[in-house]
Design a protein around this motif. Structure first.
Motif, PDB file in Angstrom:
ATOM      1  N   ALA A  46     -70.700 -95.026 -91.593  1.00  0.00           N
ATOM      2  CA  ALA A  46     -71.806 -95.032 -90.282  1.00  0.00           C
ATOM      3  C   ALA A  46     -72.741 -93.762 -90.165  1.00  0.00           C
ATOM      4  O   ALA A  46     -72.562 -93.057 -91.307  1.00  0.00           O
ATOM      5  CB  ALA A  46     -70.658 -94.844 -89.716  1.00  0.00           C
ATOM      6  N   ARG A  47     -73.466 -94.475 -89.174  1.00  0.00           N
ATOM      7  CA  ARG A  47     -74.097 -92.877 -88.660  1.00  0.00           C
ATOM      8  C   ARG A  47     -74.327 -91.955 -88.032  1.00  0.00           C
ATOM      9  O   ARG A  47     -73.472 -92.498 -86.774  1.00  0.00           O
ATOM     10  CB  ARG A  47     -75.883 -93.356 -88.811  1.00  0.00           C
ATOM     11  CG  ARG A  47     -76.792 -93.676 -90.277  1.00  0.00           C
ATOM     12  CD  ARG A  47     -77.676 -94.097 -90.606  1.00  0.00           C
ATOM     13  NE  ARG A  47     -77.781 -94.640 -91.875  1.00  0.00           N
ATOM     14  CZ  ARG A  47     -78.585 -93.627 -92.420  1.00  0.00           C
ATOM     15  NH1 ARG A  47     -78.793 -91.917 -92.249  1.00  0.00           N
ATOM     16  NH2 ARG A  47     -79.071 -94.034 -94.103  1.00  0.00           N
ATOM     17  N   CYS A  48     -74.184 -90.485 -87.602  1.00  0.00           N
ATOM     18  CA  CYS A  48     -73.831 -89.692 -86.504  1.00  0.00           C
ATOM     19  C   CYS A  48     -74.920 -90.611 -85.000  1.00  0.00           C
ATOM     20  O   CYS A  48     -76.604 -90.517 -86.046  1.00  0.00           O
ATOM     21  CB  CYS A  48     -74.240 -88.489 -86.712  1.00  0.00           C
ATOM     22  SG  CYS A  48     -74.347 -87.443 -85.131  1.00  0.00           S
ATOM     23  N   CYS A  64     -69.824 -84.621 -88.324  1.00  0.00           N
ATOM     24  CA  CYS A  64     -71.012 -84.730 -89.086  1.00  0.00           C
ATOM     25  C   CYS A  64     -71.403 -83.696 -88.848  1.00  0.00           C
ATOM     26  O   CYS A  64     -71.571 -82.141 -88.138  1.00  0.00           O
ATOM     27  CB  CYS A  64     -72.374 -85.690 -87.283  1.00  0.00           C
ATOM     28  SG  CYS A  64     -73.972 -84.793 -88.052  1.00  0.00           S
ATOM     29  N   GLY A 114     -64.854 -89.231 -87.726  1.00  0.00           N
ATOM     30  CA  GLY A 114     -65.417 -88.184 -88.418  1.00  0.00           C
ATOM     31  C   GLY A 114     -65.968 -87.487 -87.855  1.00  0.00           C
ATOM     32  O   GLY A 114     -66.273 -87.253 -86.341  1.00  0.00           O
ATOM     33  N   THR A 127     -66.476 -93.433 -85.537  1.00  0.00           N
ATOM     34  CA  THR A 127     -67.418 -94.013 -86.370  1.00  0.00           C
ATOM     35  C   THR A 127     -68.120 -95.710 -85.970  1.00  0.00           C
ATOM     36  O   THR A 127     -68.705 -95.992 -86.775  1.00  0.00           O
ATOM     37  CB  THR A 127     -67.389 -94.165 -87.699  1.00  0.00           C
ATOM     38  OG1 THR A 127     -65.608 -94.919 -88.085  1.00  0.00           O
ATOM     39  CG2 THR A 127     -66.636 -92.359 -88.049  1.00  0.00           C
ATOM     40  N   GLU A 128     -66.863 -96.195 -85.141  1.00  0.00           N
ATOM     41  CA  GLU A 128     -67.234 -97.475 -84.507  1.00  0.00           C
ATOM     42  C   GLU A 128     -67.358 -96.853 -83.246  1.00  0.00           C
ATOM     43  O   GLU A 128     -66.193 -97.515 -82.883  1.00  0.00           O
ATOM     44  CB  GLU A 128     -65.907 -98.470 -85.119  1.00  0.00           C
ATOM     45  CG  GLU A 128     -66.326-100.027 -85.173  1.00  0.00           C
ATOM     46  CD  GLU A 128     -65.478-101.048 -85.406  1.00  0.00           C
ATOM     47  OE1 GLU A 128     -65.117-101.902 -84.770  1.00  0.00           O
ATOM     48  OE2 GLU A 128     -65.425-100.918 -87.048  1.00  0.00           O
ATOM     49  N   ILE A 151     -71.737 -90.374 -92.036  1.00  0.00           N
ATOM     50  CA  ILE A 151     -70.824 -89.807 -91.906  1.00  0.00           C
ATOM     51  C   ILE A 151     -69.368 -90.233 -92.674  1.00  0.00           C
ATOM     52  O   ILE A 151     -69.597 -91.563 -92.457  1.00  0.00           O
ATOM     53  CB  ILE A 151     -70.581 -89.080 -90.276  1.00  0.00           C
ATOM     54  CG1 ILE A 151     -70.192 -90.092 -89.369  1.00  0.00           C
ATOM     55  CG2 ILE A 151     -71.421 -88.047 -90.378  1.00  0.00           C
ATOM     56  CD1 ILE A 151     -69.693 -90.481 -88.049  1.00  0.00           C
ATOM     57  N   GLU A 152     -68.586 -90.044 -92.839  1.00  0.00           N
ATOM     58  CA  GLU A 152     -67.676 -90.428 -93.522  1.00  0.00           C
ATOM     59  C   GLU A 152     -66.373 -89.710 -92.101  1.00  0.00           C
ATOM     60  O   GLU A 152     -66.185 -89.063 -91.962  1.00  0.00           O
ATOM     61  CB  GLU A 152     -66.962 -89.669 -94.327  1.00  0.00           C
ATOM     62  CG  GLU A 152     -68.146 -90.234 -96.351  1.00  0.00           C
ATOM     63  CD  GLU A 152     -67.530 -91.719 -97.054  1.00  0.00           C
ATOM     64  OE1 GLU A 152     -66.845 -92.203 -95.832  1.00  0.00           O
ATOM     65  OE2 GLU A 152     -68.750 -92.298 -96.934  1.00  0.00           O
ATOM     66  N   PRO A 153     -65.093 -90.929 -92.111  1.00  0.00           N
ATOM     67  CA  PRO A 153     -64.598 -90.950 -91.131  1.00  0.00           C
ATOM     68  C   PRO A 153     -63.573 -90.247 -92.062  1.00  0.00           C
ATOM     69  O   PRO A 153     -63.151 -89.812 -93.007  1.00  0.00           O
ATOM     70  CB  PRO A 153     -64.148 -92.042 -91.349  1.00  0.00           C
ATOM     71  CG  PRO A 153     -63.826 -93.301 -91.986  1.00  0.00           C
ATOM     72  CD  PRO A 153     -65.632 -92.723 -92.277  1.00  0.00           C
ATOM     73  N   LYS A 164     -61.439 -94.995 -86.041  1.00  0.00           N
ATOM     74  CA  LYS A 164     -61.885 -94.206 -86.983  1.00  0.00           C
ATOM     75  C   LYS A 164     -62.746 -92.759 -86.759  1.00  0.00           C
ATOM     76  O   LYS A 164     -63.575 -93.221 -85.200  1.00  0.00           O
ATOM     77  CB  LYS A 164     -63.009 -94.833 -87.902  1.00  0.00           C
ATOM     78  CG  LYS A 164     -61.918 -95.097 -89.227  1.00  0.00           C
ATOM     79  CD  LYS A 164     -62.978 -96.429 -90.240  1.00  0.00           C
ATOM     80  CE  LYS A 164     -62.452 -97.280 -90.738  1.00  0.00           C
ATOM     81  NZ  LYS A 164     -62.852 -98.142 -92.110  1.00  0.00           N
TER      82      LYS A 164
END
Length: 407
Positions: free
Chosen positions: A2-4, A45, A43, A54-55, A11-13, A41
């Protein structure tokens, strides 16, 4: 990966709650097979400091003509918004013919205060059913999503605004850049953006993970709000912590340089860095561990009560309860039903777990031994109302800030 949503950094959750239904998607059995699900999820940034989902879920699936939340069902919130409106009027609506715009105005619970004072106003509420209630009360309301294009149209039709307000709405909007650009256009040179949302510091401190659900795309801090809106020529000049929704922050912003920065802003930024440590990944590792511990404790308590043959009823079919119910794997064999006063929810079933939602009368006519308080953020109002439940020997179960039972 995912991206901010703010700066597009990968970014990672830090936590995955699993597949979740639409939080306010109360439904009938015939709709079970078509019930949408998404991965919940969250996360951090590390570049811009914004905590976020993230979704994202399509906004039309959440905010539509069947939206099941009406703000005016809470007398406490009605009083809160009356005070909020009064403070805005006194501080910022001092010129001639002031104009107020509210994004996500719901059934008009805040704008009714400006209407009664004969102050020009406009509500922007995309959910048609609640907007209709506001219009029925004589509150000027349009059913659209706010963005830069709509801001231009409002200015053309009404002129610029003295105040742009939102309450528990800004954090719902993943396309925040277009909203900020619209606010920049809409506000007068000394105009004020005032909004409040659940505060990240409270979520971390209280392990109030039920604040995390599909509608809440962002989890704001003073630092992340300052960083984001600064990109659009707006700055935070004052803040005020609120007790609503289990801990919220109200942010006051204006065009850069238009208002002096309060000491409260400086103090809170220091607290976020030195006490809460809201930009440190380690903070969210600890938060995840605390959430997992809370889940296990709540599961164990309800399993024990079931084994003892005790009757448990949920209190308040809230959006927040959807995360707790589904993440903790709660079902109707643990919670007989959920009591709620909102007519549109009654007779339906909770998202995901499909626990029956029943009128409040079924709770009050035959008190259970235990009530699981999903509406914990309204605890003071509820406790004052439910003395008879306590007198009948009823006990409350809460899970914020920790799992506990009390009478």
């Amino acid at each position: 990966m995912a991206r901010c949503l703010i700066c597009e950094t990968p970014i990672e959750p830090f936590i995955d709650f699993g597949k979740m239904p639409i939080a306010n998607g109360f439904l009938e059995p015939k709709e079970y097979s078509q019930e949408p699900r998404f991965s919940l999820k969250v996360g951090l940034c590390e570049k811009c400091g914004m905590v976020q989902l993230t979704e994202q879920v399509d906004r039309e699936k959440m905010f539509n003509d069947n939206y099941a939340f009406f703000s005016s069902t809470s007398s406490r919130m009605a009083e809160h918004f009356k005070v909020f409106a009064g403070e805005i009027t006194k501080r910022f609506l001092t010129g001639s013919d002031p104009f107020v715009v509210e994004m996500g105005s719901n059934d008009g619970i805040m704008l009714q205060n400006f209407q009664k004072a004969d102050i020009r106003h406009l509500g922007i509420e995309p959910s048609g059913n609640v907007a209709d209630v506001a219009r029925g009360r004589g509150i000027n309301t349009i059913s659209k999503f706010f963005d830069e294009d709509l801001a231009k149209q409002i200015v053309k039709d009404n002129g610029q605004a003295d105040a742009f307000l939102s309450a528990n709405v800004m954090c719902h909007i993943p396309y925040l850049h277009s909203v900020a650009a619209g606010i920049k256009i809409l506000l007068k040179p000394k105009g004020v953006l005032a909004f409040e949302d659940p505060y990240l510091g409270d979520i971390v401190e209280k392990t109030s993970y039920d604040q995390i659900y599909d509608e809440h795309a962002f989890y704001f801090s003073v630092g992340s709000v300052q960083s984001f809106f600064g990109r659009h020529g707006l700055e935070v000049f004052d803040i005020a912590h609120q007790e609503t929704h289990g801990g919220s922050m109200r942010y006051y912003l204006g065009h850069t340089g238009a208002h002096p920065i309060s000491q409260a802003v400086k103090d809170q930024l220091r607290k976020e860095n030195e006490v809460y440590k809201l930009t440190a990944p380690a903070t969210y590792k600890t938060l995840r561990q605390n959430i997992e511990r809370s889940r296990e404790q709540l599961r164990a308590l309800l399993a024990e009560l079931k084994q003892k043959g005790k009757r448990v009823v949920g209190y308040g079919a809230t959006s927040k309860s959807t995360t707790v119910i589904n993440y903790c794997g709660l079902t109707s064999d643990l919670i007989q039903f959920i009591s709620d006063t909102t007519p549109i929810k009654q007779g339906k079933f909770s998202p995901g777990a499909h626990i029956p939602v029943r009128p409040y009368k079924e709770f009050s006519d035959s008190y259970p031994e235990y009530a699981l308080l999903f509406a914990w953020n309204h605890a003071a109002e509820i406790m004052a109302k439910e003395k008879s439940f306590k007198d009948a020997g009823g006990k409350w179960i809460v899970y914020v800030p920790e799992v506990q039972v009390f009478s």
